[in-house]
Every structure is written in structure tokens, then in C-alpha cells.
Design an enzyme around this catalytic site. Structure first.
Site, mmCIF file in Angstrom:
data_model
loop_
_atom_site.group_PDB
_atom_site.id
_atom_site.type_symbol
_atom_site.label_atom_id
_atom_site.label_comp_id
_atom_site.label_asym_id
_atom_site.label_seq_id
_atom_site.Cartn_x
_atom_site.Cartn_y
_atom_site.Cartn_z
ATOM 1 N N GLY A 136 0.747 -1.079 0.012
ATOM 2 C CA GLY A 136 0.057 0.474 -0.437
ATOM 3 C C GLY A 136 0.706 1.251 0.040
ATOM 4 N N SER A 137 1.854 1.208 -0.428
ATOM 5 C CA SER A 137 2.693 2.428 0.229
ATOM 6 C C SER A 137 2.600 3.578 -1.247
ATOM 7 C CB SER A 137 4.730 1.829 -0.866
ATOM 8 O OG SER A 137 4.545 2.104 -1.658
ATOM 9 N N ASN A 138 2.050 3.020 -2.295
ATOM 10 C CA ASN A 138 1.339 4.111 -3.740
ATOM 11 C C ASN A 138 0.049 4.626 -3.235
ATOM 12 O OD1 ASN A 138 2.716 4.294 -6.643
ATOM 13 N ND2 ASN A 138 3.426 1.826 -5.715
ATOM 14 N N ILE A 192 -9.586 -8.053 -12.696
ATOM 15 C CA ILE A 192 -10.699 -7.157 -12.498
ATOM 16 C C ILE A 192 -11.903 -7.618 -13.774
ATOM 17 C CG2 ILE A 192 -11.653 -4.653 -13.458
ATOM 18 C CD1 ILE A 192 -9.270 -4.648 -11.306
ATOM 19 N N ASN A 227 -4.306 1.198 -14.706
ATOM 20 C CA ASN A 227 -3.225 0.564 -13.662
ATOM 21 C C ASN A 227 -1.985 1.503 -13.612
ATOM 22 O OD1 ASN A 227 -2.561 -1.395 -11.706
ATOM 23 N ND2 ASN A 227 -1.611 -2.435 -14.185
ATOM 24 N N HIS A 259 2.219 -0.355 -13.750
ATOM 25 C CA HIS A 259 2.901 -1.293 -13.766
ATOM 26 C C HIS A 259 4.418 -1.383 -13.473
ATOM 27 C CE1 HIS A 259 3.325 -5.602 -14.690
ATOM 28 N NE2 HIS A 259 4.413 -5.360 -15.164
HETATM 29 C C1 GAR Z 1 3.840 -1.575 -7.254
HETATM 30 O O1 GAR Z 1 5.401 -1.618 -7.943
HETATM 31 C C2 GAR Z 1 3.083 -1.618 -8.082
HETATM 32 O O2 GAR Z 1 3.907 -0.963 -9.442
HETATM 33 C C3 GAR Z 1 3.202 -3.265 -8.494
HETATM 34 O O3 GAR Z 1 3.367 -3.091 -6.959
HETATM 35 C C4 GAR Z 1 3.786 -2.377 -6.290
HETATM 36 C C5 GAR Z 1 2.185 -2.340 -5.545
HETATM 37 O O4 GAR Z 1 2.957 -1.557 -4.627
HETATM 38 N N1 GAR Z 1 2.115 -3.448 -9.503
HETATM 39 C C6 GAR Z 1 1.995 -4.844 -10.246
HETATM 40 O O5 GAR Z 1 3.345 -5.531 -10.423
HETATM 41 C C7 GAR Z 1 0.770 -4.502 -11.137
HETATM 42 N N2 GAR Z 1 1.519 -5.832 -11.842
HETATM 43 P P1 GAR Z 1 3.058 -0.911 -2.971
HETATM 44 O O6 GAR Z 1 1.620 -2.098 -2.720
HETATM 45 O O7 GAR Z 1 3.502 -0.634 -1.641
HETATM 46 O O8 GAR Z 1 1.951 0.073 -3.906
#
Ligand code: GAR
Length: 189
Positions: free
Chosen positions: A12-14, A88, A102, A104
Site C-alpha cells: 500500500g505504499s502507492n 478485474i 493501473n 505497472h
Molecule cells: C508497485 O510497484 C506496483 O507498480 C506493482 O506492485 C507494487 C505495489 O507496491 N504492481 C504490479 O506489479 C502490477 N502488475 P505498493 O503496494 O507498495 O504500492
């Protein structure tokens, strides 16, 4: 007020970066976080930030009616996937066509598709001896990582990088660009 629903499965950092970016704004807010994992770190992060986070069970994601109803009840304008690892369902895509995005952690179409998420992506980038990586922000359709690209942002890959070191560099790009792209989409809608 434009309202965002974030879908997330993990750390969940994003989601945190997005919530903080819009904190105090009167035109855009994160309304709710939906997750498919009850033990994900995101729930604790959102609790501290005062953002409601809800977990749905696999069957509820699969049939999606309750989720669509919740999104409509909350008048959600944009669904933002941030490390969301479930598929989804068509019912959500149909209701929110063009309003699901999304992020990536690579330069799609390189290192995308089924099974490519998080650290698997960074490992694949290093194994392929890429000299650059980055992030792709894209629309979501029924093909995994297949929706139209909105924007891409690049960083270097150093010969000495481990997947963890590269992940950190890519995360910094994510925290900076994702909220700004969300803002620009919502201000144009
Ligand atoms: C992020 O780096 C995002 O780009 C990636 O998962 C991570 C989630 O980090 N998403 C994917 O790989 C989707 N295919 P977070 O939970 O700390 O935000």
C-alpha cells in the site's frame, strides 16, 4: 468533488502516496480502499490516514455485483489499481469503462502479463540485462497489462542493481508520477 477508489492487495505504499498528495484538497479525494487481502499492510496504513479500507472475499470479487453497488453508492469517478493482484471482472470494466487505471513497474510491453508483478518484474528486468526500466500507467481492459498506455516514466538500471534496489528506484517514480497522472485525468473529466 471527484472521488477515487483504490484497489490494492499488498503493502500500500502507492496508495499512501496518493492519499497524501490529495490530502486537504477540496476537488479530489480518496474515498475508499478495496482489497482482496484482509491481512495486507495497506489496512494499517489507511487506518492511520483515516481512509476506510474494506476487504472482499474471492467470491465477491468473482461475481462483483456487491463491489459495483458499493462503487456506485460512493459515486466513485475513477478506480485506481495500486498493486492489486486480482483480475478485474467484466462487470466492473463494463460499468467503469475508461475510468480504471493501473500502474505497472516496468516499461510495458516489456515484462508484463500474467505472473508479472512486484519483485518478479524487477528480477526479470535484471535477468534480461536491461539498461533502463521505469513505470507504465495505463487504462485497464480485460487483457492483463493490455490497456492503452497513458504515460511511461524511465529510470536507469545499474549493472550492480539487485531487484530490491531497482524496486526502490522504480517506487520513487511511482510515488511522484501516479498521483499527478490521476490528478490530470480527474481534472479533465
Ligand atoms: C508497485 O510497484 C506496483 O507498480 C506493482 O506492485 C507494487 C505495489 O507496491 N504492481 C504490479 O506489479 C502490477 N502488475 P505498493 O503496494 O507498495 O504500492
Amino acid at each position: 468533488m471527484k472521488k477515487i477508489a483504490i484497489f490494492a492487495s499488498g503493502n500500500g505504499s502507492n496508495a499512501e502516496a496518493i492519499v497524501k498528495y490529495f490530502d486537504g484538497r477540496e476537488d479530489i479525494k480518496v474515498e475508499i480502499v478495496l482489497s482482496n487481502r484482509s491481512n495486507a499492510a495497506i489496512h494499517e496504513r489507511m487506518g492511520k490516514l483515516g481512509i476506510p479500507s474494506v476487504t472482499f472475499q474471492k467470491e465477491q470479487w468473482n461475481e462483483s455485483t456487491t463491489i459495483v453497488e458499493l462503487l456506485k453508492e460512493k459515486s466513485i469517478d475513477l478506480i485506481v489499481l495500486a498493486g492489486f493482484l486480482a483480475i478485474i471482472q467484466p462487470a466492473i470494466i463494463k460499468e467503469y469503462t475508461g475510468r480504471i487505471i493501473n500502474i505497472h513497474p516496468s516499461l510495458l510491453p516489456r515484462h508484463g502479463g500474467a505472473g508479472m508483478w512486484g519483485m518478479h518484474v524487477h528480477k526479470a528486468v535484471i535477468d534480461a540485462q536491461e539498461t533502463e526500466s521505469g513505470i507504465t500507467i495505463h487504462h485497464v481492459n480485460e487483457a492483463v497489462d493490455g490497456g492503452a498506455i497513458i504515460s511511461q516514466h524511465r529510470c536507469e538500471v545499474m549493472a550492480s542493481d539487485t531487484p530490491e534496489v531497482l524496486a526502490e528506484r522504480v517506487h520513487e517514480l511511482e510515488y511522484y508520477h501516479y498521483p499527478r497522472v490521476i490528478e490530470s485525468i480527474l481534472l479533465q473529466s
